[in-house]
Design a protein around this motif. Sequence first.
Motif, PDB file in Angstrom:
ATOM      1  N   ILE A   1     -71.655 -22.469 -10.025  1.00 54.51           N
ATOM      2  CA  ILE A   1     -70.394 -22.441 -10.763  1.00 54.51           C
ATOM      3  C   ILE A   1     -70.651 -21.724 -12.075  1.00 54.51           C
ATOM      4  CG2 ILE A   1     -68.528 -23.890 -11.698  1.00 54.51           C
ATOM      5  CD1 ILE A   1     -68.949 -25.181  -9.144  1.00 54.51           C
ATOM      6  N   ASP A   2     -69.870 -20.725 -12.367  1.00 59.35           N
ATOM      7  CA  ASP A   2     -70.041 -19.979 -13.620  1.00 59.35           C
ATOM      8  C   ASP A   2     -68.673 -19.861 -14.283  1.00 59.35           C
ATOM      9  OD1 ASP A   2     -70.577 -18.235 -15.652  1.00 59.35           O
ATOM     10  OD2 ASP A   2     -71.441 -16.652 -14.397  1.00 59.35           O
ATOM     11  N   MET A   3     -68.519 -20.467 -15.456  1.00 59.70           N
ATOM     12  CA  MET A   3     -67.238 -20.438 -16.163  1.00 59.70           C
ATOM     13  C   MET A   3     -66.924 -18.998 -16.596  1.00 59.70           C
ATOM     14  SD  MET A   3     -66.505 -23.577 -15.887  1.00 59.70           S
ATOM     15  CE  MET A   3     -64.950 -23.473 -16.779  1.00 59.70           C
ATOM     16  N   ASP A   4     -65.661 -18.637 -16.554  1.00 61.93           N
ATOM     17  CA  ASP A   4     -65.258 -17.271 -16.922  1.00 61.93           C
ATOM     18  C   ASP A   4     -65.109 -17.152 -18.434  1.00 61.93           C
ATOM     19  OD1 ASP A   4     -65.093 -16.529 -14.206  1.00 61.93           O
ATOM     20  OD2 ASP A   4     -63.061 -17.354 -14.070  1.00 61.93           O
TER      21      ASP A   4
ATOM     22  N   ASN B   1     -67.110 -11.808  -7.443  1.00 61.49           N
ATOM     23  CA  ASN B   1     -65.651 -11.824  -7.593  1.00 61.49           C
ATOM     24  C   ASN B   1     -65.231 -12.511  -8.874  1.00 61.49           C
ATOM     25  OD1 ASN B   1     -64.489 -10.552  -5.166  1.00 61.49           O
ATOM     26  ND2 ASN B   1     -65.673 -12.141  -4.124  1.00 61.49           N
ATOM     27  N   LYS B   2     -65.719 -11.980  -9.980  1.00 65.87           N
ATOM     28  CA  LYS B   2     -65.390 -12.557 -11.284  1.00 65.87           C
ATOM     29  C   LYS B   2     -64.195 -11.838 -11.860  1.00 65.87           C
ATOM     30  CE  LYS B   2     -68.728 -14.949 -13.907  1.00 65.87           C
ATOM     31  NZ  LYS B   2     -67.650 -15.772 -14.418  1.00 65.87           N
ATOM     32  N   PRO B   3     -63.298 -12.448 -12.612  1.00 64.59           N
ATOM     33  CA  PRO B   3     -63.208 -13.883 -12.841  1.00 64.59           C
ATOM     34  C   PRO B   3     -62.406 -14.587 -11.742  1.00 64.59           C
ATOM     35  CG  PRO B   3     -61.550 -12.719 -14.131  1.00 64.59           C
ATOM     36  CD  PRO B   3     -62.299 -11.679 -13.359  1.00 64.59           C
TER      37      PRO B   3
ATOM     38  N   VAL C   1     -75.226 -23.140 -20.602  1.00 65.55           N
ATOM     39  CA  VAL C   1     -74.104 -23.869 -21.201  1.00 65.55           C
ATOM     40  C   VAL C   1     -72.870 -23.805 -20.305  1.00 65.55           C
ATOM     41  CG1 VAL C   1     -73.242 -21.935 -22.594  1.00 65.55           C
ATOM     42  CG2 VAL C   1     -72.887 -24.269 -23.389  1.00 65.55           C
ATOM     43  N   ASP C   2     -72.748 -22.762 -19.487  1.00 65.97           N
ATOM     44  CA  ASP C   2     -71.536 -22.673 -18.657  1.00 65.97           C
ATOM     45  C   ASP C   2     -71.823 -22.409 -17.183  1.00 65.97           C
ATOM     46  OD1 ASP C   2     -72.223 -19.968 -18.760  1.00 65.97           O
ATOM     47  OD2 ASP C   2     -70.131 -19.348 -18.739  1.00 65.97           O
ATOM     48  N   GLU C   3     -73.026 -22.739 -16.739  1.00 65.11           N
ATOM     49  CA  GLU C   3     -73.361 -22.556 -15.322  1.00 65.11           C
ATOM     50  C   GLU C   3     -74.019 -23.807 -14.766  1.00 65.11           C
ATOM     51  OE1 GLU C   3     -75.603 -18.824 -14.492  1.00 65.11           O
ATOM     52  OE2 GLU C   3     -75.090 -18.410 -16.577  1.00 65.11           O
TER      53      GLU C   3
HETATM   54 CA    CA Z   1     -69.908 -17.471 -17.596  1.00 67.88          CA
END
Ligand code: CA
Length: 387
Positions: free
Chosen positions: A8-11, A155-157, A103-105
């Motif tokens: 999971i990787d926050m956009d 396929n971000k975001p 911090v975001d993954e």
């Molecule tokens: Ca991120």
Amino acid sequence: MSRIIFHIDMDAFFSSIEQLSNPNLRGKPVIVCGDPNSRSVVATASYEARLFGLKSGMPIGKARRLCPHGIYISGNPKKYVYTSVRILGVLRQFTARVEPFSVDEAFLEFEDLSFQEAPGLASMIKQRILREFGLTCSIGIGPNKIVAKMASELNKPDGVTLIEEGKFLDFLGDKDVTALWGIGEKTTIKLRNLGISRVIDLAHFPEPTLRKLFGEYGAYLKMTANGIDDSPIIPYYQGVEPKSIGHERTLPYDTDDRGYLMSTLVRLSEQVARRMRKDGYVGDTVTVKIRYADFTTFTRQKKLADCFERDDILFDTAKRLFLTNFNGDEVRLLGVSVSGLTKKEEILSDPLFQADILHRNCTEAVDSIRDRFGEDSIKRGGSIGTG
Ligand code: CA
Ligand code: DCP
């Protein structure tokens, strides 16, 4: 069913949080940085700002030239960490096997899920995060951490990408080798000299040549390029963190000198094993942390079949983990830790453990000499000269 890993990787994490707390920033190019008036760099740029070519790590001066009408704000780390911890709390509700990666993954592991069911679950997780935090994320799904991590980029975001077992090269074969996780500058140059530029070139390259050039790390490179990875999820959740005993050391200067790095590992292993003995623990899992000069950080873990407390077992395992994963770039910090801890009394009664007693008595004698005369009074050959 085989195991399934989600990455999971926050956009645009920091700028999305800022856009969330200030509606005036929504839909606009927002750039989060240290101090917007100083010579700091872009921490992150909202996707609106990325249209102008802005990206993390870019000097603010350059960002302002490319996107003069952007909104430059200084970051609020406390807010980001707080959000991060709350997101981990939500992820934990889907599985206990959550490994925060930055911090975001985070990596999530599911053992009772099929590949057919996985995208549906990923959508549920995304909806939940959107509902609770107003934030979007991208999710990569694969049979292991490397595949999941690389899938989440595709396929971000706000995307979900599934790469099934054996399909890694179909998705990533044409990418440049620099896209592979854990490949540094020096390695890239050496690979280029071998005529390797794409992931697929590396995937099909003869392993003996890679081993000759890179040692153990050569085998790791080839496996990575084929999307093969058996590294475990290292679960952690605030409050129930599995106890571990560890030491890390920021080196006096950044270095790629293997001899020096190895002797630092010996020293760290000795310190950790000694603390375990002092506190009365044995453990079965070794973690090595390598932070490179550019701050990219890798932790690699190995679980052994039996509990141990001996320096030599710890060091041999740490050394193997290091040699398999060290990419040749300059290192800033090394760490060694042991988890999977059990109080020694609990297993002393186990007859298998009795065989170890002789060695342990000897090591305890060494410890007591060190207690009396200091850490440096007795040294293993390899650790002499580590300072
Ligand atoms: Ca991120
Ligand atoms: N970050 C930073 N400095 C960098 C890179 C990142 O301070 N050089 C911070 C800001 C990011 C956060 O870490 O918001 C996460 O980094 P990512 O690389 O995951 O970037 P984003 O989440 O911003 O964007 P993406 O949507 O590409 O994941």
